[in-house]
Each structure stands twice: as C-alpha cells, then as structure tokens.
Design an enzyme around this catalytic site. Structure first.
Site, PDB file in Angstrom:
ATOM      1  N   GLN A  97     -15.059   1.897   2.270  1.00  0.00           N
ATOM      2  CA  GLN A  97     -14.525   1.574   0.945  1.00  0.00           C
ATOM      3  C   GLN A  97     -14.330   2.866   0.163  1.00  0.00           C
ATOM      4  OE1 GLN A  97     -17.028  -0.876  -1.594  1.00  0.00           O
ATOM      5  NE2 GLN A  97     -15.313  -1.409  -2.913  1.00  0.00           N
ATOM      6  N   ASN A 124     -13.527  -3.779   3.097  1.00  0.00           N
ATOM      7  CA  ASN A 124     -14.634  -2.836   3.245  1.00  0.00           C
ATOM      8  C   ASN A 124     -15.564  -2.900   2.035  1.00  0.00           C
ATOM      9  OD1 ASN A 124     -13.334  -1.790   5.619  1.00  0.00           O
ATOM     10  ND2 ASN A 124     -12.014  -0.590   4.290  1.00  0.00           N
ATOM     11  N   HIS A 138     -10.833  -5.509  -2.683  1.00  0.00           N
ATOM     12  CA  HIS A 138      -9.451  -5.756  -2.268  1.00  0.00           C
ATOM     13  C   HIS A 138      -9.425  -6.102  -0.797  1.00  0.00           C
ATOM     14  CE1 HIS A 138     -10.189  -1.447  -1.713  1.00  0.00           C
ATOM     15  NE2 HIS A 138      -9.257  -1.444  -0.771  1.00  0.00           N
ATOM     16  N   ASP A 163       0.850  -1.189   0.000  1.00  0.00           N
ATOM     17  CA  ASP A 163       0.000   0.000   0.000  1.00  0.00           C
ATOM     18  C   ASP A 163       0.888   1.242   0.000  1.00  0.00           C
ATOM     19  OD1 ASP A 163      -1.816   2.151   0.813  1.00  0.00           O
ATOM     20  OD2 ASP A 163      -3.188   0.580   1.451  1.00  0.00           O
TER      21      ASP A 163
END
Length: 134
Positions: A94, A87, A100, A31
């Site tokens: 989200q 989420n 994901h 990330d």
C-alpha cells in the site's frame, strides 16, 4: 473528505481524472501509472485508510462494483482475465493511505507478474497457525 489525502481529492473531483464511473459512494478512475491497458482504481469518496477502517457496507458495495466494472472492462477491452488487488499496509504494497481497489485487466503475454511464490509449510506448521486463528 480528508484534506491532505490525494485519493480523497481525486475521488471527489478536486483534481481532474479519467473517470469511467461515478456514483454517490465511489469514483472509478483510470490509473495514471497502469500495469496494463484499462487498469482502474475504485476510490471511495469517504476516507478510510485501509480495509480495516472501511465500513462494512462500503466494503460490500466496493466488491459489487468491482464485479460489475471488472466484467465491463474485460468485455470492452477484450482482456483475457482480471486481477482485483487491494493492499493494506506498507509491507503489503500500500503506497497511498486511502482504501482503493485495483481492477487490472490481464492480457496473454502482458509481462505482468502479480502472483506470489507459494511456500511449503509442514502439516504441523499449518495446524499451529490454524490454532492461532481459531
């Protein structure tokens, strides 16, 4: 691949990433705005907006991959735990409309708070909810 989806492009190599794993179904990348050291995203290469749109086989494969890579991340980085977060919908947090899974290594004192505040429903409220769901 959906042309206007950034995660489709990341998952399919259109843009460079720090990928830590790739197979025919998924690309797993670090990330770029991590919660903690080693925070990774499991991105399906095929577009699905959320869990409810994801084929069952892909959902099962994503969880198997989360187990495998989660253990690898914890072992290699010396994390004290791991959150697996997913989420669905804006109200749930989200922000990108592409399914994901977040793999978030946890470290004692890392300053993150990913837990919820428990409520205290009455037994009657729980029974009413159960009756709505069964």
């Amino acid at each position: 691949m959906k042309d206007d989806c950034i995660f489709c492009k990341l998952a399919n190599g259109v843009f460079p990433t720090n990928s830590i794993y790739e197979d025919d179904l998924f690309n797993v990348i670090l990330d770029v705005g991590p919660a903690t050291k080693g925070h990774a995203l499991i991105l399906p290469k095929e577009h699905a907006e959320n869990l409810f749109d994801l084929p069952d086989e892909t959902a099962a494969a994503a969880m198997k991959l989360a187990k495998k890579l989660g253990k690898h991340i914890v072992d290699r980085l010396g994390a004290d735990g791991l959150n697996v977060v997913q989420n669905n919908g804006e109200a749930a947090g989200q922000t990108v409309k592409h399914f994901h899974l977040h793999l978030i290594p946890r470290y004692e004192g890392d300053g993150q708070n990913l837990l919820w505040n428990p409520t205290e429903p009455t037994p009657e409220e729980l029974t009413a909810i159960k009756d709505q769901l069964v």
